[in-house]
Design a protein around this motif. Structure first.
Motif, PDB file in Angstrom:
ATOM      1  N   ILE A 174      27.492 131.645  41.136  1.00 53.95           N
ATOM      2  CA  ILE A 174      28.460 130.880  41.935  1.00 53.95           C
ATOM      3  C   ILE A 174      28.441 131.371  43.384  1.00 53.95           C
ATOM      4  N   MET A 175      28.270 132.674  43.579  1.00 49.80           N
ATOM      5  CA  MET A 175      28.139 133.204  44.936  1.00 49.80           C
ATOM      6  C   MET A 175      26.965 132.547  45.647  1.00 49.80           C
ATOM      7  N   LYS A 176      25.834 132.439  44.971  1.00 51.12           N
ATOM      8  CA  LYS A 176      24.661 131.803  45.565  1.00 51.12           C
ATOM      9  C   LYS A 176      24.942 130.334  45.903  1.00 51.12           C
ATOM     10  N   ALA A 177      25.546 129.627  44.946  1.00 46.33           N
ATOM     11  CA  ALA A 177      25.824 128.208  45.156  1.00 46.33           C
ATOM     12  C   ALA A 177      26.784 128.009  46.324  1.00 46.33           C
ATOM     13  N   MET A 178      27.841 128.822  46.370  1.00 42.14           N
ATOM     14  CA  MET A 178      28.821 128.689  47.444  1.00 42.14           C
ATOM     15  C   MET A 178      28.191 129.027  48.790  1.00 42.14           C
ATOM     16  N   CYS A 179      27.306 130.006  48.803  1.00 41.76           N
ATOM     17  CA  CYS A 179      26.616 130.374  50.035  1.00 41.76           C
ATOM     18  C   CYS A 179      25.764 129.220  50.541  1.00 41.76           C
ATOM     19  N   ARG A 180      25.037 128.591  49.655  1.00 36.16           N
ATOM     20  CA  ARG A 180      24.158 127.499  50.063  1.00 36.16           C
ATOM     21  C   ARG A 180      24.952 126.272  50.529  1.00 36.16           C
ATOM     22  N   VAL A 181      26.002 125.940  49.773  1.00 32.66           N
ATOM     23  CA  VAL A 181      26.797 124.764  50.127  1.00 32.66           C
ATOM     24  C   VAL A 181      27.494 124.969  51.468  1.00 32.66           C
ATOM     25  N   SER A 182      28.112 126.125  51.656  1.00 30.10           N
ATOM     26  CA  SER A 182      28.811 126.401  52.922  1.00 30.10           C
ATOM     27  C   SER A 182      27.840 126.381  54.090  1.00 30.10           C
ATOM     28  N   ASN A 183      26.698 127.025  53.912  1.00 26.12           N
ATOM     29  CA  ASN A 183      25.751 127.137  55.017  1.00 26.12           C
ATOM     30  C   ASN A 183      24.966 125.861  55.266  1.00 26.12           C
ATOM     31  N   ARG A 184      25.031 124.913  54.357  1.00 24.22           N
ATOM     32  CA  ARG A 184      24.467 123.597  54.660  1.00 24.22           C
ATOM     33  C   ARG A 184      25.210 122.991  55.854  1.00 24.22           C
ATOM     34  N   LEU A 185      26.531 123.283  55.941  1.00 23.12           N
ATOM     35  CA  LEU A 185      27.317 122.806  57.085  1.00 23.12           C
ATOM     36  C   LEU A 185      27.316 123.803  58.232  1.00 23.12           C
ATOM     37  N   PHE A 186      27.071 125.076  57.925  1.00 24.46           N
ATOM     38  CA  PHE A 186      27.090 126.088  58.985  1.00 24.46           C
ATOM     39  C   PHE A 186      25.791 126.091  59.785  1.00 24.46           C
ATOM     40  N   VAL A 187      24.637 126.171  59.083  1.00 22.74           N
ATOM     41  CA  VAL A 187      23.349 126.326  59.771  1.00 22.74           C
ATOM     42  C   VAL A 187      22.346 125.243  59.409  1.00 22.74           C
ATOM     43  N   GLY A 188      22.617 124.461  58.340  1.00 22.29           N
ATOM     44  CA  GLY A 188      21.741 123.348  57.983  1.00 22.29           C
ATOM     45  C   GLY A 188      20.485 123.757  57.226  1.00 22.29           C
ATOM     46  N   LEU A 189      19.685 122.729  56.904  1.00 22.66           N
ATOM     47  CA  LEU A 189      18.382 122.945  56.261  1.00 22.66           C
ATOM     48  C   LEU A 189      17.351 123.334  57.308  1.00 22.66           C
ATOM     49  N   PRO A 190      16.353 124.137  56.920  1.00 25.29           N
ATOM     50  CA  PRO A 190      16.102 124.737  55.608  1.00 25.29           C
ATOM     51  C   PRO A 190      16.731 126.119  55.448  1.00 25.29           C
ATOM     52  N   LEU A 191      17.391 126.623  56.522  1.00 30.14           N
ATOM     53  CA  LEU A 191      17.845 128.012  56.508  1.00 30.14           C
ATOM     54  C   LEU A 191      18.880 128.276  55.423  1.00 30.14           C
ATOM     55  N   ASP A 260      25.527 115.101  77.437  1.00 34.46           N
ATOM     56  CA  ASP A 260      25.346 113.734  77.897  1.00 34.46           C
ATOM     57  C   ASP A 260      25.113 112.778  76.733  1.00 34.46           C
ATOM     58  N   GLU A 261      24.497 113.304  75.669  1.00 36.61           N
ATOM     59  CA  GLU A 261      24.166 112.463  74.515  1.00 36.61           C
ATOM     60  C   GLU A 261      24.715 113.146  73.263  1.00 36.61           C
ATOM     61  N   LEU A 262      26.023 112.992  73.060  1.00 32.90           N
ATOM     62  CA  LEU A 262      26.688 113.722  71.988  1.00 32.90           C
ATOM     63  C   LEU A 262      26.097 113.414  70.621  1.00 32.90           C
ATOM     64  N   SER A 263      25.636 112.185  70.434  1.00 28.33           N
ATOM     65  CA  SER A 263      25.103 111.816  69.123  1.00 28.33           C
ATOM     66  C   SER A 263      23.818 112.547  68.806  1.00 28.33           C
ATOM     67  N   ALA A 264      23.148 113.088  69.824  1.00 31.20           N
ATOM     68  CA  ALA A 264      21.889 113.790  69.596  1.00 31.20           C
ATOM     69  C   ALA A 264      22.101 115.222  69.127  1.00 31.20           C
ATOM     70  N   GLN A 265      23.306 115.753  69.298  1.00 28.91           N
ATOM     71  CA  GLN A 265      23.581 117.136  68.914  1.00 28.91           C
ATOM     72  C   GLN A 265      23.833 117.214  67.411  1.00 28.91           C
ATOM     73  N   PRO A 266      23.132 118.090  66.691  1.00 26.08           N
ATOM     74  CA  PRO A 266      23.363 118.232  65.246  1.00 26.08           C
ATOM     75  C   PRO A 266      24.827 118.530  64.960  1.00 26.08           C
ATOM     76  N   ASN A 267      25.331 117.925  63.921  1.00 21.86           N
ATOM     77  CA  ASN A 267      26.747 118.040  63.588  1.00 21.86           C
ATOM     78  C   ASN A 267      26.935 119.174  62.581  1.00 21.86           C
ATOM     79  N   ASP A 268      26.940 120.409  63.084  1.00 16.87           N
ATOM     80  CA  ASP A 268      27.100 121.555  62.194  1.00 16.87           C
ATOM     81  C   ASP A 268      27.866 122.667  62.907  1.00 16.87           C
ATOM     82  N   MET A 269      28.098 123.748  62.181  1.00 16.79           N
ATOM     83  CA  MET A 269      28.923 124.831  62.704  1.00 16.79           C
ATOM     84  C   MET A 269      28.339 125.451  63.970  1.00 16.79           C
ATOM     85  N   ILE A 270      27.033 125.581  64.035  1.00 14.33           N
ATOM     86  CA  ILE A 270      26.423 126.172  65.232  1.00 14.33           C
ATOM     87  C   ILE A 270      26.763 125.340  66.464  1.00 14.33           C
TER      88      ILE A 270
END
Length: 501
Positions: A174-191, A260-270
């Motif tokens: 569960i620690m692994k799963a929670m880490c991956r799910v959270s970081n999908r929004l924090f740092v994205g794929l593939p990291l 200038d182009e907000l839509s071009a910026q990845p939508n994640d925690m970084i």
């Protein structure tokens, strides 16, 4: 120096440290008016310390029963802690300003922030603003990738093409799963799926707790020495910087373009951290430190809470059917969306009841007196004293929860049916009698994200697997150390892939 000399030297140091600890404990004589649980003498109170280390829940329960509605104190290694009981005092604690009873300074002491995170993370906590605002605001749009990562994480843990029952040691998975799910929004794929990045985040989260606990075992005057000897924060930040450098550097280099182009910026925690940070903190090191801190917050408590819930479900597998039926109807109508999660009424209740029944800490609310403070009942709290609220005894009190010592998974959904819509009944809500997330202004800012993710993970599991314990109905005992509770780290849960009917 010969062995006899080393022995004498070591003994002298140990005696000196003990004397300092005794002196520190004597300084808390101003608390004598508050009843103590166990011996209260400068030396005899160490018997209470040993008892608190071994069986803190029983000690706090004893204090709660003797002084319900009032206060008592328990001895920790380095200090006495004043424990408040009951909603009235908790409500009063919530209202006290930060400059009188401080949450931030209590956390600095508890987690030894100077040596685990660094003071910068607490003096400039712009990551808290991002969690409270950006994460909550964007979760609806980002929920499809949350589901995608949940599907990927659990398909690795329990392969979907495997027949028969599979035994899984659940907490580390569960620690692994929670880490991956959270970081999908924090740092994205593939990291987010990188084994090296995953290991770094899990190790850092664990080591923060261990190192803070060790530092707190020593007198304050040696904290700078012990803290610097034990800290791994600089090396963790360097490792994180190596992994995140290409991503952050690219974002920083194109910052003007993104504005200038907000839509071009990845939508994640970084991106969110870069967006809200000032010029001084808009750099690789600062961003990496915040990613480590956010992972600590996400992994340390959310993974434990979800593991508790999953163990409860495996202990009472008969509840899989109503949860599965609810999830099937809701997902078929609304898909894997955040709005769908708000309609999982029974799922929400199951998770909330699990948090009530299986705590991750005895003291989810903690403050430090910045100057002398007097409660409405006349109790004087000297400057420097830590004040906490006892959660588990209250959560198991018949006055606040009917049949409180029974695990009743649909306790809150039934109240919702009986009393109608009430925000206080929801998993992410807090009140003076329900405080797993804390209460008031300092309640956990990530609780809305955590509750949505936990509901999605549980829904995915009941829809795709049968779940039980190998020894039916025998839930492995929780593991307590002082005021902290972890689900049994060796506990195994049985999974069997469900086939479409």
């Amino acid at each position: 120096m010969d062995s006899a000399g080393l022995y004498v030297y070591g003994l002298s140091v140990a005696v000196a440290l003990l004397l300092v600890l005794i002196y520190d404990r004597c300084r808390f004589s101003e608390l004598d008016a508050i009843p103590a649980i166990g011996p209260s003498g400068a030396v005899s109170s160490w018997l209470g310390v040993v008892r608190f280390i071994k069986d803190a829940p029983a000690m706090v329960q004893e204090g709660y029963q003797k002084h319900k509605g009032g206060m008592f104190r328990v001895p920790l290694i380095d200090k006495w802690v004043v424990v408040l009981t009951g909603p009235q005092l908790i409500e009063e604690l919530r209202k006290v300003p930060e400059d009188e009873l401080s949450f931030d300074h209590a956390m600095r002491d508890l987690l030894q922030v100077k040596y685990t995170f660094g003071i910068d993370a607490q003096e400039y906590p712009y990551h808290t603003q991002v969690t409270r605002n950006h994460l909550s605001r964007n979760l609806q749009a980002l929920f499809p990738v949350v589901y995608e990562e949940i599907h990927h994480a659990f398909s690795v843990i329990t392969p979907l093409d495997q027949d028969g029952w599979t035994k899984v040691r659940i907490y580390p998975e569960i620690m692994k799963a929670m880490c991956r799910v959270s970081n999908r929004l924090f740092v994205g794929l593939p990291l987010c799926r990188s084994p090296e990045f995953e290991a770094l985040q899990q190790q850092f989260a664990l080591q923060v707790v261990l190192r803070a606990t060790l530092v707190n075992c020593f007198p304050k005057f040696v904290h700078p020495i012990i803290g610097r000897l034990l800290t791994n924060t600089p090396s963790s930040i360097r490792r994180c910087m190596t992994l995140l450098e290409p991503i952050v550097r690219e974002r920083l280099q194109t910052l003007d373009q993104f504005r200038d182009e907000l839509s071009a910026q990845p939508n994640d925690m970084i991106s969110w951290l870069i967006d809200v940070s000032d010029n001084e903190h808009r750099n690789l090191r600062s961003i990496c430190l915040r990613i480590l801190v956010l992972n600590f917050a996400a992994l340390h408590t959310t993974a434990q809470s979800f593991t508790h819930a999953l163990l409860n479900l495996a202990t009472y597998p008969q509840y899989c059917t109503p949860l599965r039926e609810e999830a099937s109807v809701v997902i078929n109508e609304d898909g894997w969306t955040k709005s769908a999660m708000t309609k999982l009424i029974k799922m929400d209740s199951f998770l909330k009841e699990s948090q009530r029944f299986n705590s991750t800490t005895l003291f989810p609310m903690m403050r430090k007196a910045m100057r002398q403070f007097v409660f409405s009942d006349g109790t004087v709290i000297p400057s420097g004293t830590h004040v906490v609220a006892a959660s588990l005894p209250m959560h198991l009190d018949e006055e606040y929860f009917e049949n409180a010592t029974e695990f009743r998974p649909f306790r809150f959904s039934q109240r919702r049916e009986d009393d109608g819509e009430d925000p206080q009944i929801l998993l992410a809500s807090t009140s003076a009698s329900y405080i797993p997330f804390g209460y008031g202004h300092h309640a956990c800012p990530g609780r809305f994200f955590a509750s949505s993710v936990m509901k999605a993970m549980m829904a995915y599991l009941v829809l795709n697997y049968d779940i039980k314990l190998e020894k039916e109905g025998e839930r492995p005992p929780d593991e307590w150390f002082m005021m902290n509770c972890s689900p049994n780290r060796q506990a195994e849960v049985m999974f069997r892939r469900r086939r479409p009917t």
